[in-house]
Design an enzyme around this catalytic site. Structure first.
Site, PDB file in Angstrom:
ATOM      1  N   GLY A 112       0.802  -1.236   0.000  1.00 25.55           N
ATOM      2  CA  GLY A 112       0.000   0.000   0.000  1.00 25.55           C
ATOM      3  C   GLY A 112       0.827   1.275   0.000  1.00 25.55           C
ATOM      4  O   GLY A 112       0.279   2.370   0.098  1.00 25.55           O
TER       5      GLY A 112
ATOM      6  N   LYS B 161      -3.380  -3.010  -5.003  1.00 22.88           N
ATOM      7  CA  LYS B 161      -3.485  -2.041  -6.087  1.00 22.88           C
ATOM      8  C   LYS B 161      -2.128  -1.779  -6.717  1.00 22.88           C
ATOM      9  O   LYS B 161      -1.194  -1.342  -6.053  1.00 22.88           O
ATOM     10  CB  LYS B 161      -4.071  -0.722  -5.598  1.00 22.88           C
ATOM     11  CG  LYS B 161      -4.100   0.330  -6.685  1.00 22.88           C
ATOM     12  CD  LYS B 161      -4.767   1.600  -6.231  1.00 22.88           C
ATOM     13  CE  LYS B 161      -4.471   2.716  -7.185  1.00 22.88           C
ATOM     14  NZ  LYS B 161      -3.114   3.241  -7.076  1.00 22.88           N
TER      15      LYS B 161
ATOM     16  N   HIS C 252       1.107  -6.418 -11.068  1.00 25.67           N
ATOM     17  CA  HIS C 252       1.757  -6.188 -12.377  1.00 25.67           C
ATOM     18  C   HIS C 252       3.275  -5.997 -12.238  1.00 25.67           C
ATOM     19  O   HIS C 252       3.988  -6.038 -13.227  1.00 25.67           O
ATOM     20  CB  HIS C 252       1.089  -5.045 -13.155  1.00 25.67           C
ATOM     21  CG  HIS C 252       1.415  -3.662 -12.683  1.00 25.67           C
ATOM     22  ND1 HIS C 252       1.176  -2.542 -13.450  1.00 25.67           N
ATOM     23  CD2 HIS C 252       1.939  -3.208 -11.519  1.00 25.67           C
ATOM     24  CE1 HIS C 252       1.551  -1.468 -12.779  1.00 25.67           C
ATOM     25  NE2 HIS C 252       2.008  -1.839 -11.610  1.00 25.67           N
TER      26      HIS C 252
HETATM   27  N1  SAH Z   1      -0.450   0.091  -3.890  1.00 19.74           N
HETATM   28  C1  SAH Z   1       0.263   1.342  -4.003  1.00 19.74           C
HETATM   29  C2  SAH Z   1       1.738   1.180  -4.367  1.00 19.74           C
HETATM   30  C3  SAH Z   1       2.055   0.306  -5.571  1.00 19.74           C
HETATM   31  S1  SAH Z   1       3.815   0.222  -5.920  1.00 19.74           S
HETATM   32  C4  SAH Z   1      -0.439   2.241  -4.975  1.00 19.74           C
HETATM   33  O1  SAH Z   1      -1.226   1.791  -5.786  1.00 19.74           O
HETATM   34  O2  SAH Z   1      -0.189   3.440  -4.943  1.00 19.74           O
HETATM   35  C5  SAH Z   1       4.194  -1.393  -5.266  1.00 19.74           C
HETATM   36  C6  SAH Z   1       4.458  -1.396  -3.789  1.00 19.74           C
HETATM   37  O3  SAH Z   1       4.829  -2.732  -3.387  1.00 19.74           O
HETATM   38  C7  SAH Z   1       5.614  -0.495  -3.347  1.00 19.74           C
HETATM   39  O4  SAH Z   1       5.159   0.412  -2.376  1.00 19.74           O
HETATM   40  C8  SAH Z   1       6.633  -1.474  -2.772  1.00 19.74           C
HETATM   41  O5  SAH Z   1       7.375  -0.946  -1.688  1.00 19.74           O
HETATM   42  C9  SAH Z   1       5.749  -2.624  -2.332  1.00 19.74           C
HETATM   43  N2  SAH Z   1       6.463  -3.897  -2.122  1.00 19.74           N
HETATM   44  C10 SAH Z   1       7.468  -4.409  -2.870  1.00 19.74           C
HETATM   45  N3  SAH Z   1       7.878  -5.582  -2.372  1.00 19.74           N
HETATM   46  C11 SAH Z   1       7.131  -5.829  -1.259  1.00 19.74           C
HETATM   47  C12 SAH Z   1       7.088  -6.890  -0.309  1.00 19.74           C
HETATM   48  N4  SAH Z   1       7.906  -7.935  -0.430  1.00 19.74           N
HETATM   49  N5  SAH Z   1       6.181  -6.818   0.706  1.00 19.74           N
HETATM   50  C13 SAH Z   1       5.342  -5.747   0.804  1.00 19.74           C
HETATM   51  N6  SAH Z   1       5.340  -4.720  -0.083  1.00 19.74           N
HETATM   52  C14 SAH Z   1       6.216  -4.759  -1.110  1.00 19.74           C
HETATM   53  C1  2HI Z   2       8.220   6.713 -10.978  1.00 17.34           C
HETATM   54  C2  2HI Z   2       6.991   6.407 -11.569  1.00 17.34           C
HETATM   55  C3  2HI Z   2       6.887   5.337 -12.424  1.00 17.34           C
HETATM   56  C4  2HI Z   2       8.018   4.574 -12.739  1.00 17.34           C
HETATM   57  C5  2HI Z   2       9.245   4.898 -12.155  1.00 17.34           C
HETATM   58  C6  2HI Z   2       9.344   5.960 -11.273  1.00 17.34           C
HETATM   59  O1  2HI Z   2       7.944   3.508 -13.566  1.00 17.34           O
HETATM   60  C7  2HI Z   2       5.599   4.953 -12.982  1.00 17.34           C
HETATM   61  O2  2HI Z   2       4.609   5.647 -12.818  1.00 17.34           O
HETATM   62  C8  2HI Z   2       5.532   3.645 -13.676  1.00 17.34           C
HETATM   63  C9  2HI Z   2       6.813   3.389 -14.422  1.00 17.34           C
HETATM   64  O3  2HI Z   2       6.901   4.252 -15.502  1.00 17.34           O
HETATM   65  C10 2HI Z   2       5.126   2.576 -12.707  1.00 17.34           C
HETATM   66  C11 2HI Z   2       3.766   2.383 -12.433  1.00 17.34           C
HETATM   67  C12 2HI Z   2       3.342   1.415 -11.558  1.00 17.34           C
HETATM   68  C13 2HI Z   2       4.272   0.609 -10.904  1.00 17.34           C
HETATM   69  C14 2HI Z   2       5.617   0.774 -11.177  1.00 17.34           C
HETATM   70  C15 2HI Z   2       6.051   1.751 -12.066  1.00 17.34           C
HETATM   71  O4  2HI Z   2       3.859  -0.346 -10.057  1.00 17.34           O
HETATM   72  O5  2HI Z   2      10.529   6.246 -10.658  1.00 17.34           O
END
Ligand code: SAH
Ligand code: 2HI
Length: 364
Positions: free
Chosen positions: A208, A264, A268
Site C-alpha cells: 500500500g 493495487k 503487475h
Molecule cells: N499500492 C500502491 C503502491 C504500488 S507500488 C499504490 O497503488 O499506490 C508497489 C508497492 O509494493 C511499493 O510500495 C513497494 O514498496 C511494495 N512492495 C514491494 N515488495 C514488497 C514486499 N515484499 N512486501 C510488501 N510490499 C512490497
Molecule cells: C516513478 C513512476 C513510475 C516509474 C518509475 C518511477 O515507472 C511509474 O509511474 C511507472 C513506471 O513508468 C510505474 C507504475 C506502476 C508501478 C511501477 C512503475 O507499479 O521512478
C-alpha cells in the site's frame, strides 16, 4: 519489390508507411515536450493566472530568458496540437490580435495544487532512471539471463535495490510520490465502487506504499479498520492512527488477517510465479471470513478486442514498462483467470475503473 517499380496506390502505401514509421520514431519528442511543460510548470502558471495567457505573459511568469520566446511558441504549438492546451485569440482595443493559451482536461492533470495532479507520474516515468536502460535492450535480448530484467542487465542492480539505496532517497521519494499521485485518481473511482467496500470491518492494503489509497478508503469508511502492509523502509516513519495502521513486512512471507485484502498496482510488478505466491498469502489472510472475505485487485486488464486501439496501446506500453523494470506483466482476462483459479479462488468479477484499470474481486 523495389520502390521504383511502385505505382499509384502502392506509392501512397509506401508514403503512409513512411509517415507511420517516422511518427513512431519521434513519439519520444511528444513525451519529452510534455516533461518540459511539467518541469516548467506551464499548467500551474496558466491555472494561477485564472485565464488564458499570451506567450509573453507565460514567458515572464515562467521566468524564461527573453530570447526564448520563439522557442516557447514552438513548444506550445506542439503541446497544443497534442491536446494539452487550446488557443484563443484576444483582441485588445487598438492593439494587434494576440494568441492566448488555456488549459485542457489533460493539462489540468499537471496543475500541482489539485489533488488529481499527475505531474509526479510524468516526472518518474520520464526520468533517466526509467529511460536509460532502453539503450541496452539488444544486449539484454541476446544474453543468457533468464530472470534478469532489462533494468538489471543495464545497471547491474534491480530497480527495487536502486530505490532502496540510501544514496538514492530522492528517487525513492520520486517513486512514492508517483504512486501516491496515481492513488488520488482512485478517489473518483471509489465513488463508483463504494459497494465493494461496504459491510467490511477490516482491510489490509498489501504493498500500500505510503497509504494514499488506505487514507481515501478510511475517509469514505471511517469504521473500517485499515492496515497498510509495505516494506519496513517504506512505512518506517508513517504515523499510525485509530483505524489506519502501518505495518512493515513482506507480502511473500505473510499478510495480516482481515475481511478483505487490497492489491493495487502490485501484481503487475511480478511474474506469474511470484504473483501466485502473493495471491495464496492473500487467500490465507482472509481464511475463515466467510461471505465477507474477498481479495480486491486493482490493475490493468488487456482487452484487445473490446478496447479501442489507443487504450490498448497504453496498456501494452505499460506491459513493456513492467517487463523491463520488474520482470512484471500486464495481463489479459484469460491470464488473470488462470492465476486466480490457480491460487485457489472459486470465482471473480471484473469491473473497469479509473479509465484504464480494472477492479477485480476474488472470492474464496
Ligand atoms: N499500492 C500502491 C503502491 C504500488 S507500488 C499504490 O497503488 O499506490 C508497489 C508497492 O509494493 C511499493 O510500495 C513497494 O514498496 C511494495 N512492495 C514491494 N515488495 C514488497 C514486499 N515484499 N512486501 C510488501 N510490499 C512490497
Ligand atoms: C516513478 C513512476 C513510475 C516509474 C518509475 C518511477 O515507472 C511509474 O509511474 C511507472 C513506471 O513508468 C510505474 C507504475 C506502476 C508501478 C511501477 C512503475 O507499479 O521512478
Amino acid at each position: 519489390m523495389g520502390l521504383s517499380s511502385m505505382k499509384g496506390s502502392e506509392e501512397s502505401e509506401a508514403y503512409d508507411a513512411q509517415i507511420h514509421l517516422y511518427k513512431h520514431v519521434y513519439n519520444f519528442v511528444s513525451s519529452m515536450a510534455l516533461k518540459s511543460a511539467m518541469e516548467l510548470g506551464i499548467a500551474d502558471a496558466i491555472h494561477s493566472h485564472g485565464k488564458a495567457m499570451t506567450l509573453s505573459e507565460l514567458s515572464s511568469a515562467l521566468k524564461l530568458h527573453p530570447s526564448k520566446l520563439g522557442v516557447l511558441h514552438r513548444f506550445m504549438r506542439l503541446l497544443t496540437h497534442n491536446g494539452f492546451f487550446t488557443k484563443t485569440s484576444t483582441q485588445k482595443e487598438g492593439a494587434e490580435e494576440e494568441i492566448a493559451y488555456a488549459l485542457t482536461p489533460p493539462s489540468m492533470l499537471l496543475v500541482r495544487s489539485k489533488p488529481t495532479c499527475l505531474a509526479p507520474i510524468v516526472k518518474g516515468a520520464l526520468h533517466a532512471s526509467s529511460l536509460d536502460m532502453w539503450h541496452s535492450s539488444k544486449k539484454w535480448l541476446t544474453e543468457d539471463s533468464k530472470e534478469l530484467t532489462l533494468y538489471e542487465s543495464a545497471t547491474g542492480e534491480s530497480f527495487w535495490d536502486f530505490l532502496n539505496k540510501t544514496t538514492e532517497s530522492d528517487t525513492l521519494t520520486m517513486f512514492q510520490d508517483a504512486m501516491a499521485a496515481d492513488s488520488a485518481m482512485f478517489d473518483l473511482a471509489l465513488q463508483e465502487c463504494k459497494h465493494v467496500f461496504q459491510g467490511l470491518s477490516s482491510l489490509v492494503d498489501v504493498g500500500g506504499g505510503t497509504g494514499g489509497v488506505a487514507r481515501l478508503i478510511h475517509q469514505a469508511f471511517p469504521h473500517l479498520k485499515c492496515t497498510v502492509l509495505d516494506q519496513p523502509q517504506v512505512v518506517a516513519n508513517l504515523p499510525s492512527s485509530e483505524n489506519l495502521n502501518f505495518v512493515g513486512g513482506d507480502m511473500f512471507k505473510s499478510i495480516p488477517s482481515a475481511d478483505a485484502v487490497l492489491l493495487k498496482w502490485v501484481l503487475h510488478d511480478w511474474n506469474d510465479e511470484l504473483s501466485l505466491k502473493i495471491l495464496k498469502n492473500c487467500k490465507e489472510a482472509i481464511r475463515g471470513k466467510g461471505k465477507e472475505g474477498k481479495v480486491i485487485i486493482i490493475d490493468i486488464v488487456i482487452d484487445e478486442t473490446g478496447d479501442d486501439s489507443k487504450l490498448t496501446e497504453l496498456k501494452l506500453d505499460y506491459d513493456l514498462v513492467m517487463l523491463t523494470m520488474f520482470n512484471g506483466k500486464e495481463r489479459e482476462k484469460k491470464e488473470w483467470e488462470k492465476l486466480i483459479y490457480h491460487a485457489g479462488f472459486s470465482s471473480y468479477k471484473i469491473t473497469p475503473i479509473c479509465g484504464f484499470k480494472s477492479l477485480i474481486e476474488l472470492y474464496p
